[in-house]
Design a protein around this motif. Structure first.
Motif, PDB file in Angstrom:
ATOM      1  N   MET A 337       0.847  -1.196   0.000  1.00 55.37           N
ATOM      2  CA  MET A 337       0.000   0.000   0.000  1.00 55.37           C
ATOM      3  C   MET A 337       0.876   1.238   0.000  1.00 55.37           C
ATOM      4  O   MET A 337       2.113   1.153   0.100  1.00 55.37           O
ATOM      5  CB  MET A 337      -0.934   0.009   1.214  1.00 55.37           C
ATOM      6  N   GLN A 338       0.218   2.397  -0.133  1.00 55.70           N
ATOM      7  CA  GLN A 338       0.884   3.687  -0.026  1.00 55.70           C
ATOM      8  C   GLN A 338       0.321   4.431   1.171  1.00 55.70           C
ATOM      9  O   GLN A 338      -0.859   4.306   1.516  1.00 55.70           O
ATOM     10  CB  GLN A 338       0.675   4.532  -1.285  1.00 55.70           C
ATOM     11  N   LEU A 339       1.184   5.201   1.797  1.00 55.65           N
ATOM     12  CA  LEU A 339       0.771   6.046   2.903  1.00 55.65           C
ATOM     13  C   LEU A 339       0.979   7.486   2.467  1.00 55.65           C
ATOM     14  O   LEU A 339       2.125   7.917   2.249  1.00 55.65           O
ATOM     15  CB  LEU A 339       1.583   5.726   4.160  1.00 55.65           C
ATOM     16  N   ALA A 340      -0.120   8.230   2.275  1.00 60.67           N
ATOM     17  CA  ALA A 340      -0.035   9.547   1.655  1.00 60.67           C
ATOM     18  C   ALA A 340      -0.603  10.615   2.566  1.00 60.67           C
ATOM     19  O   ALA A 340      -1.537  10.381   3.341  1.00 60.67           O
ATOM     20  CB  ALA A 340      -0.794   9.548   0.334  1.00 60.67           C
ATOM     21  N   ASP A 341      -0.044  11.813   2.409  1.00 62.13           N
ATOM     22  CA  ASP A 341      -0.582  12.992   3.070  1.00 62.13           C
ATOM     23  C   ASP A 341      -1.729  13.522   2.213  1.00 62.13           C
ATOM     24  O   ASP A 341      -1.521  13.889   1.055  1.00 62.13           O
ATOM     25  CB  ASP A 341       0.516  14.049   3.202  1.00 62.13           C
ATOM     26  N   PRO A 342      -2.972  13.568   2.729  1.00 55.97           N
ATOM     27  CA  PRO A 342      -4.109  13.983   1.894  1.00 55.97           C
ATOM     28  C   PRO A 342      -4.000  15.414   1.391  1.00 55.97           C
ATOM     29  O   PRO A 342      -4.656  15.781   0.414  1.00 55.97           O
ATOM     30  CB  PRO A 342      -5.324  13.809   2.822  1.00 55.97           C
ATOM     31  N   ALA A 343      -3.182  16.244   2.020  1.00 58.25           N
ATOM     32  CA  ALA A 343      -3.037  17.627   1.576  1.00 58.25           C
ATOM     33  C   ALA A 343      -2.014  17.769   0.449  1.00 58.25           C
ATOM     34  O   ALA A 343      -1.932  18.823  -0.174  1.00 58.25           O
ATOM     35  CB  ALA A 343      -2.644  18.523   2.752  1.00 58.25           C
ATOM     36  N   ARG A 344      -1.232  16.731   0.213  1.00 57.72           N
ATOM     37  CA  ARG A 344      -0.213  16.783  -0.851  1.00 57.72           C
ATOM     38  C   ARG A 344      -0.726  15.956  -2.037  1.00 57.72           C
ATOM     39  O   ARG A 344      -0.710  14.729  -1.983  1.00 57.72           O
ATOM     40  CB  ARG A 344       1.124  16.260  -0.342  1.00 57.72           C
ATOM     41  N   ARG A 345      -1.225  16.672  -3.053  1.00 52.38           N
ATOM     42  CA  ARG A 345      -1.843  16.006  -4.198  1.00 52.38           C
ATOM     43  C   ARG A 345      -1.210  16.496  -5.495  1.00 52.38           C
ATOM     44  O   ARG A 345      -0.683  17.604  -5.571  1.00 52.38           O
ATOM     45  CB  ARG A 345      -3.350  16.294  -4.242  1.00 52.38           C
ATOM     46  N   GLU A 346      -1.323  15.666  -6.516  1.00 53.84           N
ATOM     47  CA  GLU A 346      -0.947  16.038  -7.871  1.00 53.84           C
ATOM     48  C   GLU A 346      -1.823  15.259  -8.839  1.00 53.84           C
ATOM     49  O   GLU A 346      -2.570  14.355  -8.434  1.00 53.84           O
ATOM     50  CB  GLU A 346       0.540  15.785  -8.129  1.00 53.84           C
ATOM     51  N   VAL A 347      -1.730  15.602 -10.105  1.00 53.25           N
ATOM     52  CA  VAL A 347      -2.576  14.988 -11.125  1.00 53.25           C
ATOM     53  C   VAL A 347      -1.696  14.184 -12.073  1.00 53.25           C
ATOM     54  O   VAL A 347      -0.700  14.706 -12.594  1.00 53.25           O
ATOM     55  CB  VAL A 347      -3.355  16.055 -11.912  1.00 53.25           C
TER      56      VAL A 347
END
Length: 446
Positions: A337-347
């Protein structure tokens, strides 16, 4: 005012009023009513009919004193047949002559119409008439009435031409048939084709995490259970995945037993070393054996501690389905899995190679999400893959990464949609013909 022969002031007043009504008519129905009914104030006839061109010849379209024309009635049939038999080739006004009619028309005349019929073409002199006005009276029209009829014929003809649905099309064609209009039209088309527009392309896109932590298998084993749900928020140090610990725990217990055995042997060798020279010689070997067993136990303990994977930082867990991982064997380094910061996004955008000319860093982009198609989010291109790759649909695409410059409360990782990438400004003709030209060059190899 001096009056002409047979023309009085009342007629002139009626003439001006009827002419005003004719020019003020806004549709053909109103104008036809004025022609066949209001003209009586000027000409003094018994009844009138308006004859206009139809698909199969001249047809009655209006009759005085009635709201609608009965096309199957005796009067309409008689008028149309009599008009067709005696209409002059030069399109001039004429009086109906019984000698020029057929037997049926002469026999019916007395039953449907007064004895004197005067037919006037409605239109400008020298041009084909727009219609004909059929005037029937008990007495012949006098000279003044005939003069007024000729004048009103031009007025009615002009009004009919203005309201005719074919006039505008004919007028446009007449203008376009002139050379200067063709040149003006060509210049207008050229100017339109030279208008600068932005190149653009549409491509599928998805909001993904930026710089996520990868949760991967630390050793070969079997996933026993995933401890968090997809897209669940987790805290730093929280357990994420538990691997099957049977083999690792057995290895740790074996290493522990082997260390105890090695310690016992070392202790025995130390006791015997006081009296036995051979035992003193084995002390170094026994100490090395104990050190080796300690390392093996420490490694087994380290592997046992790594059986449960924990989050190194807070974020959301991104993966597909817990049932897909339960009981699944994994190899060292395999991503779970990945553990991501929801505020750090890209497309992430998969751009077809046909639109590769649009690829440039810092190019503007708009994201239209499937869940919010009417609320585009602005962004800019930050990274483009070095070479194209084949995607899941067997299409050759460039992987493009964009950063969002606009924010929305409903933006979250995992949303999908369509990205519109804008390029440089080019003439409209190039924008329209870019793909056909590229296809043609690929076909003919030029």
């Amino acid at each position: 005012m001096a009056e002409g022969p047979g023309v009085d002031t009342n007629r002139l007043s009626a003439l001006f009023d009827v002419e005003h009504r004719a020019r003020s008519a806004t549709d053909l129905t109103t104008l036809r009513f004025v022609i066949v009914n209001e003209s009586r104030r000027v000409f003094g006839y018994a009844h009138a009919a308006l004859i206009e061109p139809g698909a199969t010849g001249w047809k009655i379209t209006a009759v005085s004193d009635v709201a609608s024309v009965d096309r199957n009635g005796l009067f309409a049939q008689w008028v149309e047949r009599a008009f067709a038999q005696q209409k002059p080739a030069d399109d001039t006004a004429f009086d109906l002559n019984g000698d020029a009619l057929g037997d049926w028309e002469r026999g019916v005349w007395g039953d449907v119409s007064p004895a004197h019929v005067h037919v006037v073409p409605l239109g400008a002199p020298g041009r084909a008439p727009e219609a004909w006005l059929w005037l029937a009276a008990e007495q012949p029209l006098d000279g003044g009435a005939t003069s007024l009829a000729e004048h009103m014929a031009e007025v009615y003809g002009h009004a009919l031409a203005a309201l005719s649905p074919n006039t505008r099309r004919r007028s446009l064609w007449e203008r376009l048939s002139k050379r200067r209009y063709w040149l003006a039209l060509a210049a207008l088309v050229v100017l339109i084709l030279l208008l600068p527009v932005r190149l653009s392309a549409l491509a599928p896109a998805e909001i993904v995490a930026r710089d996520p932590d990868i949760v991967a298998a630390p050793l070969d084993g079997v996933v026993e259970k995933v401890l968090v749900a997809p897209n669940e928020r987790v805290k730093a140090g929280q357990s994420l995945v538990a691997l099957d610990d049977i083999e690792t725990r057995n290895q740790y217990e074996v290493a522990s037993e082997q260390l105890e055995v090695a310690n016992a042997q070392l202790e025995q060798a130390e006791q015997e070393a006081f009296n036995d020279a051979q035992s003193r010689a084995e002390l170094a070997t026994r100490r090395a054996e104990v050190g080796l067993r300690e390392v093996q136990k420490a490694y087994a303990k380290q592997q046992l501690d790594r059986i449960v994977l924990k989050a190194e930082r807070a974020g959301i867990a991104i993966y597909s389905d817990p049932d897909d991982w339960a009981g699944r064997p994994v190899q060292t380094g395999e991503r779970i899995m990945q553990l991501a910061d929801p505020a750090r996004r890209e497309v992430r955008i998969d751009l077809s190679v046909d639109d590769a000319l649009l690829l440039s860093e810092d190019a503007p982009m708009k994201l239209f999400l499937d869940s919010h198609p009417l609320s585009p989010v602005a962004g800019r291109i930050v990274r483009v893959s070095y070479k194209p790759e084949v995607d899941a649909h067997d299409k050759l695409v460039y992987h493009v990464t964009a950063r969002l410059t606009g924010e929305r409360d409903w933006l979250r990782i995992g949303l999908r949609g369509t990205a519109k990438i804008s390029g440089s400004r080019v003439p409209l003709v190039y924008y329209l013909l870019r793909r056909p030209i590229a296809a043609l060059r690929q076909t003919i190899g030029y």
